[in-house]
Motif scaffolding. Structure first.
Motif, mmCIF file in Angstrom:
data_model
loop_
_atom_site.group_PDB
_atom_site.id
_atom_site.type_symbol
_atom_site.label_atom_id
_atom_site.label_comp_id
_atom_site.label_asym_id
_atom_site.label_seq_id
_atom_site.Cartn_x
_atom_site.Cartn_y
_atom_site.Cartn_z
ATOM 1 N N PRO A 1 94.562 -1.647 56.958
ATOM 2 C CA PRO A 1 93.280 -2.084 56.370
ATOM 3 C C PRO A 1 92.123 -2.014 57.351
ATOM 4 O O PRO A 1 90.961 -1.918 56.936
ATOM 5 C CB PRO A 1 93.565 -3.528 55.942
ATOM 6 C CG PRO A 1 94.690 -3.976 56.829
ATOM 7 C CD PRO A 1 95.537 -2.751 57.043
ATOM 8 N N GLU A 2 92.414 -2.042 58.643
ATOM 9 C CA GLU A 2 91.345 -2.035 59.636
ATOM 10 C C GLU A 2 90.569 -0.716 59.652
ATOM 11 O O GLU A 2 89.471 -0.644 60.232
ATOM 12 C CB GLU A 2 91.911 -2.314 61.030
ATOM 13 C CG GLU A 2 92.940 -1.314 61.533
ATOM 14 C CD GLU A 2 94.367 -1.653 61.136
ATOM 15 O OE1 GLU A 2 95.286 -1.074 61.732
ATOM 16 O OE2 GLU A 2 94.549 -2.501 60.239
ATOM 17 N N ARG A 3 91.072 0.311 59.020
ATOM 18 C CA ARG A 3 90.348 1.575 58.934
ATOM 19 C C ARG A 3 89.140 1.492 58.001
ATOM 20 O O ARG A 3 88.240 2.338 58.062
ATOM 21 C CB ARG A 3 91.269 2.701 58.453
ATOM 22 C CG ARG A 3 92.338 3.106 59.451
ATOM 23 C CD ARG A 3 93.232 4.206 58.881
ATOM 24 N NE ARG A 3 94.205 4.674 59.848
ATOM 25 C CZ ARG A 3 94.011 5.686 60.692
ATOM 26 N NH1 ARG A 3 92.861 6.347 60.641
ATOM 27 N NH2 ARG A 3 94.942 6.046 61.553
ATOM 28 N N ALA A 4 89.119 0.514 57.139
ATOM 29 C CA ALA A 4 88.082 0.453 56.103
ATOM 30 C C ALA A 4 86.684 0.338 56.699
ATOM 31 O O ALA A 4 85.753 1.042 56.275
ATOM 32 C CB ALA A 4 88.360 -0.707 55.155
ATOM 33 N N GLY A 5 86.512 -0.540 57.648
ATOM 34 C CA GLY A 5 85.194 -0.741 58.230
ATOM 35 C C GLY A 5 84.649 0.526 58.870
ATOM 36 O O GLY A 5 83.465 0.858 58.724
ATOM 37 N N ALA A 6 85.511 1.238 59.585
ATOM 38 C CA ALA A 6 85.090 2.481 60.240
ATOM 39 C C ALA A 6 84.695 3.532 59.209
ATOM 40 O O ALA A 6 83.726 4.293 59.407
ATOM 41 C CB ALA A 6 86.210 3.002 61.137
ATOM 42 N N VAL B 1 92.657 -1.304 49.021
ATOM 43 C CA VAL B 1 92.217 -2.637 48.587
ATOM 44 C C VAL B 1 91.092 -3.140 49.480
ATOM 45 O O VAL B 1 90.072 -3.665 48.997
ATOM 46 C CB VAL B 1 93.394 -3.627 48.581
ATOM 47 C CG1 VAL B 1 92.906 -5.037 48.254
ATOM 48 C CG2 VAL B 1 94.461 -3.186 47.584
ATOM 49 N N GLU B 2 91.257 -2.971 50.780
ATOM 50 C CA GLU B 2 90.229 -3.426 51.722
ATOM 51 C C GLU B 2 88.922 -2.667 51.507
ATOM 52 O O GLU B 2 87.833 -3.255 51.580
ATOM 53 C CB GLU B 2 90.716 -3.251 53.153
ATOM 54 C CG GLU B 2 89.778 -3.782 54.223
ATOM 55 C CD GLU B 2 89.605 -5.289 54.193
ATOM 56 O OE1 GLU B 2 88.590 -5.783 54.732
ATOM 57 O OE2 GLU B 2 90.472 -5.989 53.635
ATOM 58 N N MET B 3 89.012 -1.365 51.246
ATOM 59 C CA MET B 3 87.808 -0.589 50.972
ATOM 60 C C MET B 3 87.090 -1.122 49.738
ATOM 61 O O MET B 3 85.858 -1.234 49.716
ATOM 62 C CB MET B 3 88.162 0.875 50.765
ATOM 63 C CG MET B 3 88.418 1.653 52.039
ATOM 64 S SD MET B 3 86.950 1.867 53.087
ATOM 65 C CE MET B 3 85.897 2.853 52.035
ATOM 66 N N ALA B 4 87.845 -1.450 48.713
ATOM 67 C CA ALA B 4 87.237 -1.986 47.500
ATOM 68 C C ALA B 4 86.523 -3.301 47.787
ATOM 69 O O ALA B 4 85.388 -3.519 47.338
ATOM 70 C CB ALA B 4 88.307 -2.182 46.425
#
Length: 244
Positions: free
Chosen positions: A91-96, A122-125
Motif C-alpha cells: 500500500p505504501e506505493r500509493a502515495g508515490a 484499496v489504498e489508492m482509492a
C-alpha cells in the motif's frame, strides 16, 4: 467444444453486464465527461493483467484523448509477472503514484482489479477520494465478496470506491471446467471489462456533444488524414499526458 463454451459464456456475461451495469456505465461516463469538461484528467490504474485494461482506453483509434494510464513497470507483467503480484500488496506505493502522476481534486481515477482485495488498489482509492478525486472501480463483485481484504482497513475495492462496475465474473475469473481436471481455464475479466470501458467511453462522447463540447478523439493513423488529426492532439498534450 471448449472453445465454443468459452465464447458462449463470454456472450452470456456481456449480456448480463448490459442488463445490470448500464446505469453504472452511464454514471461513469457522466463523471468522465464532467472531468474532461473541467479540464481535468481521467486516470486508469490496474496491476497485473488488469494493466491491460488500464491501457484499453489510451491512445487508440476512436479513443478519448485525455486519458492517462498509470503504467508502472513493477506493477505490470513485462518486468516480472511474479513480482507484480507482490507489488500490488504494497500500500505504501500509493502515495508515490499519486505524486508522480499529479492526481488531484477534480480528477477521475478508475481502478481496475478483479479481486479488489489487494492493498495498493484499496489504498489508492482511499487516498484519491481524500484528495477530492472521483474514484470508480471495475471489479468482480462475486470474486471480491468471497475473500477478505488484505488492506489494513478491511475494505475491498468495491467498498472503497465511489462507483462500482461489476464484470460479472466468477470466483477465480476462469470459466471453463473439465471432467478430468480439477481447475478451470479461460478468464473473462478482460473481455467483459474492455466492453464496459468502451461503452463508458462511447457514452462520454455523447454527453460531451450534448453539452456542446467538441470531443477530443484520436483517429486511426491508418486512414487518410488520421496522422494530421492525431498530431494536433499530440502537440497539445505532449508533456501533459505521459507516454505520448
Amino acid at each position: 467444444m471448449k472453445s465454443q463454451e468459452y465464447l458462449l459464456r463470454a456472450c452470456e456475461l456481456l449480456t448480463q453486464a448490459m442488463d445490470t451495469q448500464l446505469d453504472a456505465v452511464n454514471a461513469l461516463a457522466r463523471a468522465m465527461a464532467d472531468t474532461l469538461r473541467a479540464g481535468r484528467t481521467v486516470f486508469l490504474l490496474g496491476t497485473g493483467h488488469s494493466c491491460l485494461l488500464a491501457q484499453e482506453l489510451f491512445y487508440r483509434a476512436g479513443g478519448l484523448v485525455r486519458i492517462q494510464p498509470m503504467l508502472e513497470g513493477p506493477l505490470m507483467l513485462h518486468e516480472s509477472a511474479s513480482d507484480s503480484t507482490l507489488c500490488e500488496r504494497e500500500p505504501e506505493r500509493a502515495g508515490a503514484l499519486m505524486e508522480k502522476y499529479s492526481v488531484g481534486a477534480g480528477d477521475l481515477l478508475l481502478i481496475i482489479s478483479n479481486s479488489g482485495r489487494n492493498p495498493l488498489c484499496v489504498e489508492m482509492a482511499l487516498q484519491a477520494r481524500a484528495a477530492g478525486c472521483f474514484v470508480a472501480a471495475l471489479t468482480s463483485l462475486r470474486h471480491s465478496s468471497a475473500g477478505a481484504s488484505r488492506h489494513g482497513s478491511g475494505l475491498r475495492l468495491f467498498e472503497a470506491a465511489g462507483l462500482v462496475l461489476d464484470n460479472r465474473g466468477e470466483l477465480g475469473d476462469a470459466c471453463v471446467s473439465y471432467e478430468n481436471f480439477p481447475g478451470k481455464a479461460a478468464p473473462t475479466s478482460t473481455v467483459v471489462g474492455a466492453a464496459l470501458l468502451q461503452a463508458a467511453a462511447a457514452q462520454t462522447v455523447e454527453y460531451l456533444l450534448e453539452a456542446g463540447e467538441a470531443p477530443e478523439v484520436f483517429a486511426s493513423s491508418n486512414i487518410d488524414g488520421g496522422d494530421e488529426i492525431n498530431e494536433a492532439y499530440l502537440e497539445k498534450y505532449r508533456g501533459k499526458i505521459k507516454f505520448l
